[in-house]
Write a protein that holds these residues in place. Structure first.
Motif, mmCIF file in Angstrom:
data_model
loop_
_atom_site.group_PDB
_atom_site.id
_atom_site.type_symbol
_atom_site.label_atom_id
_atom_site.label_comp_id
_atom_site.label_asym_id
_atom_site.label_seq_id
_atom_site.Cartn_x
_atom_site.Cartn_y
_atom_site.Cartn_z
ATOM 1 N N TRP A 195 0.796 -1.229 0.000
ATOM 2 C CA TRP A 195 0.000 0.000 0.000
ATOM 3 C C TRP A 195 0.828 1.279 0.000
ATOM 4 O O TRP A 195 0.247 2.373 -0.074
ATOM 5 C CB TRP A 195 -0.948 0.054 1.217
ATOM 6 N N GLU A 196 2.140 1.195 0.078
ATOM 7 C CA GLU A 196 2.935 2.410 0.263
ATOM 8 C C GLU A 196 2.785 3.392 -0.893
ATOM 9 O O GLU A 196 2.683 4.608 -0.670
ATOM 10 C CB GLU A 196 4.419 2.056 0.452
ATOM 11 N N ALA A 197 2.762 2.915 -2.134
ATOM 12 C CA ALA A 197 2.647 3.833 -3.270
ATOM 13 C C ALA A 197 1.316 4.579 -3.239
ATOM 14 O O ALA A 197 1.266 5.802 -3.450
ATOM 15 C CB ALA A 197 2.790 3.064 -4.585
ATOM 16 N N GLU A 198 0.223 3.859 -2.956
ATOM 17 C CA GLU A 198 -1.096 4.486 -2.932
ATOM 18 C C GLU A 198 -1.227 5.462 -1.764
ATOM 19 O O GLU A 198 -1.767 6.562 -1.908
ATOM 20 C CB GLU A 198 -2.198 3.421 -2.835
ATOM 21 N N LEU A 199 -0.708 5.053 -0.599
ATOM 22 C CA LEU A 199 -0.823 5.925 0.567
ATOM 23 C C LEU A 199 0.038 7.180 0.415
ATOM 24 O O LEU A 199 -0.340 8.266 0.866
ATOM 25 C CB LEU A 199 -0.431 5.158 1.834
ATOM 26 N N GLU A 253 -1.653 -0.514 10.270
ATOM 27 C CA GLU A 253 -0.472 0.174 10.788
ATOM 28 C C GLU A 253 -0.008 1.283 9.853
ATOM 29 O O GLU A 253 0.415 2.362 10.306
ATOM 30 C CB GLU A 253 0.647 -0.845 11.003
ATOM 31 N N SER A 254 -0.107 1.053 8.539
ATOM 32 C CA SER A 254 0.325 2.068 7.572
ATOM 33 C C SER A 254 -0.553 3.306 7.658
ATOM 34 O O SER A 254 -0.062 4.439 7.574
ATOM 35 C CB SER A 254 0.283 1.486 6.157
ATOM 36 N N ALA A 255 -1.858 3.116 7.813
ATOM 37 C CA ALA A 255 -2.769 4.263 7.922
ATOM 38 C C ALA A 255 -2.410 5.125 9.123
ATOM 39 O O ALA A 255 -2.403 6.361 9.044
ATOM 40 C CB ALA A 255 -4.211 3.768 8.032
ATOM 41 N N GLN A 256 -2.080 4.495 10.225
ATOM 42 C CA GLN A 256 -1.687 5.241 11.416
ATOM 43 C C GLN A 256 -0.384 5.996 11.173
ATOM 44 O O GLN A 256 -0.240 7.164 11.581
ATOM 45 C CB GLN A 256 -1.548 4.287 12.600
ATOM 46 N N ARG A 257 0.543 5.355 10.492
ATOM 47 C CA ARG A 257 1.836 5.982 10.232
ATOM 48 C C ARG A 257 1.714 7.206 9.334
ATOM 49 O O ARG A 257 2.422 8.205 9.513
ATOM 50 C CB ARG A 257 2.788 4.952 9.610
ATOM 51 N N TYR A 258 0.793 7.155 8.375
ATOM 52 C CA TYR A 258 0.589 8.266 7.452
ATOM 53 C C TYR A 258 -0.389 9.309 7.981
ATOM 54 O O TYR A 258 -0.599 10.335 7.342
ATOM 55 C CB TYR A 258 0.078 7.739 6.103
ATOM 56 N N GLY A 259 -1.015 9.046 9.113
ATOM 57 C CA GLY A 259 -1.966 9.994 9.671
ATOM 58 C C GLY A 259 -3.272 10.071 8.891
ATOM 59 O O GLY A 259 -3.917 11.121 8.844
ATOM 60 N N LEU A 260 -3.674 8.956 8.276
ATOM 61 C CA LEU A 260 -4.888 8.919 7.469
ATOM 62 C C LEU A 260 -6.057 8.399 8.299
ATOM 63 O O LEU A 260 -5.863 7.786 9.354
ATOM 64 C CB LEU A 260 -4.671 8.021 6.249
ATOM 65 N N VAL A 261 -7.268 8.642 7.831
ATOM 66 C CA VAL A 261 -8.458 8.231 8.575
ATOM 67 C C VAL A 261 -9.373 7.399 7.674
ATOM 68 O O VAL A 261 -9.294 7.463 6.443
ATOM 69 C CB VAL A 261 -9.226 9.441 9.129
ATOM 70 N N THR A 262 -10.238 6.647 8.301
ATOM 71 C CA THR A 262 -11.181 5.803 7.579
ATOM 72 C C THR A 262 -12.433 6.595 7.222
ATOM 73 O O THR A 262 -13.112 7.128 8.101
ATOM 74 C CB THR A 262 -11.575 4.587 8.429
ATOM 75 N N GLY A 267 -1.706 -4.044 14.563
ATOM 76 C CA GLY A 267 -2.233 -4.294 13.228
ATOM 77 C C GLY A 267 -3.142 -5.498 13.189
ATOM 78 O O GLY A 267 -4.210 -5.476 12.571
ATOM 79 N N VAL A 268 -2.726 -6.561 13.881
ATOM 80 C CA VAL A 268 -3.549 -7.778 13.919
ATOM 81 C C VAL A 268 -4.867 -7.500 14.621
ATOM 82 O O VAL A 268 -5.943 -7.873 14.133
ATOM 83 C CB VAL A 268 -2.781 -8.921 14.624
ATOM 84 N N ALA A 269 -4.801 -6.824 15.773
ATOM 85 C CA ALA A 269 -6.024 -6.540 16.523
ATOM 86 C C ALA A 269 -6.970 -5.646 15.735
ATOM 87 O O ALA A 269 -8.194 -5.795 15.799
ATOM 88 C CB ALA A 269 -5.669 -5.884 17.856
ATOM 89 N N GLY A 270 -6.407 -4.711 14.974
ATOM 90 C CA GLY A 270 -7.243 -3.796 14.211
ATOM 91 C C GLY A 270 -7.796 -4.372 12.930
ATOM 92 O O GLY A 270 -8.784 -3.863 12.389
#
Length: 343
Positions: free
Chosen positions: A166-170, A190-199, A270-273
């Motif tokens: 997902w790194e290229a898209e994020l 985990e990537s969403a959290q690292r990039y500061g993105l939201v659902t 990441g697993v829990a989420g």
């Protein structure tokens, strides 16, 4: 004329995706190797072999291979004439979502109209990432009665695989080149959290599971037809071991999470989420799951991912799973009370 007996089998192979699978659980616990060791049959994994992932993970071009993984490569291999059979399906709710920037103000499917949606492009034999994003975005748009034609799809070259999932898209989303990205699984959390993105859209929260039909939902277990023809008891025992692994997983969620962290390459958060508590890895070939896979086949064919149609119901062989359940029943000791009071 007498039928020529198959030569002794000395090894079988399996391959699985970095997601929750009964195969992965059984491999981690050593039960697959233990099942066949008394017969002198080695159980080997493409993932554990040195070097890059074997291309046969996608093509299934191996005479003694079991595969538990995404349905896009499995359907693609069958569509190309691969001599495989479908012997099981699982359904795991696996964190499917559409992410946006925190300041976007996008909170629902209707707001996707007219937006730029990321569509990754990977230079691989079957671009399951692209198929996955396309169907995920279609599912999200469909929640508001929209279609892919109501948005603008933006190609995002994936670049090096070393960048990660997902790194290229994020990155494209963070930099403002696209407005929304479909993601799936533990690494995506985990990537969403690292990039500061939201659902913006949580597909897992939707009551109709048809909105979540995708590469891993449902997830097939396939086997080489030659292995099924020549060594049916090996197939039955392999499936029985997976059934027992799924039973064990249901009773040991904490230990399963530790295995999944290793399988998916993510941490505990990441697993829990990504995976619902109590998620089941049990296999079946129910009419419902076959129908869901048939919808996926139609979507993939409509969008050019399959060269030829696949008749999902004809592809499925119900007998190995039935025999595997019978095998487990014969192995299970009968209690004295059951013997005295047969039903």
């Amino acid at each position: 004329m007498p039928t020529t007996a198959a030569p002794p089998l000395d090894e079988v192979w399996f391959t699985r995706c970095p997601v929750p699978t009964a195969t992965g659980i059984a491999a981690a616990r050593g039960t697959l190797s233990a099942e066949f060791a008394p017969d002198g049959i080695s159980v080997r994994s493409f993932q554990d072999a040195r070097g890059a992932l074997d291309e046969r993970h996608f093509t299934h071009a191996h005479p003694a291979l079991f595969r538990e993984g995404g349905n896009v490569p499995a359907l693609w291999a069958r569509s190309r004439g691969g001599d495989t059979r479908l012997i099981g399906l699982t359904w795991i709710e696996e964190r499917q979502a559409v992410l946006v920037r925190a300041d976007s103000g996008i909170t629902g499917a209707a707001q996707l109209r007219g937006l730029r949606l990321a569509l990754p492009r990977h230079e691989i034999s079957i671009d399951f990432w692209r198929a996955m994003a396309l169907h995920g975005l279609a599912g999200a748009l469909g929640l508001a009665g929209l279609t892919l034609a109501d948005a603008t799809l933006i190609d995002v070259p994936a670049g090096s695989r070393e960048r990660g999932q997902w790194e290229a898209e994020l990155t494209a989303l963070q930099e403002g080149r696209v407005d929304a990205v479909y993601v799936k699984g533990a690494v995506a959390v985990e990537s969403a959290q690292r990039y500061g993105l939201v659902t913006a859209i949580d597909l897992d929260a939707q009551p109709d599971r048809r909105s979540r039909i995708n590469n891993g939902t449902p997830r097939p277990i396939t086997v080489a037809q030659s292995l099924l023809d020549e060594y049916p008891t090996v197939v039955d025992r392999f499936l029985a071991t997976l059934i027992e692994a799924a039973d064990w997983a249901s009773a040991h969620p904490g230990e399963v999470n530790r295995i999944l962290a290793a399988e998916t390459g993510s941490g505990p958060a990441g697993v829990a989420g990504a995976y619902a508590a109590g998620a089941s890895l049990h296999l079946d070939l129910s009419a419902e799951r076959l129908g869901l896979l048939a919808e996926q086949e139609q979507f993939l064919r409509t969008h050019g991912f399959l060269p030829e149609p696949v008749d999902v119901r004809a592809w499925a062989d119900h007998e190995p799973l039935r025999r595997a359940h019978d095998l487990i029943a014969r192995r299970t000791p009968t209690s004295s009370a059951d013997q005295e009071n047969p039903s």
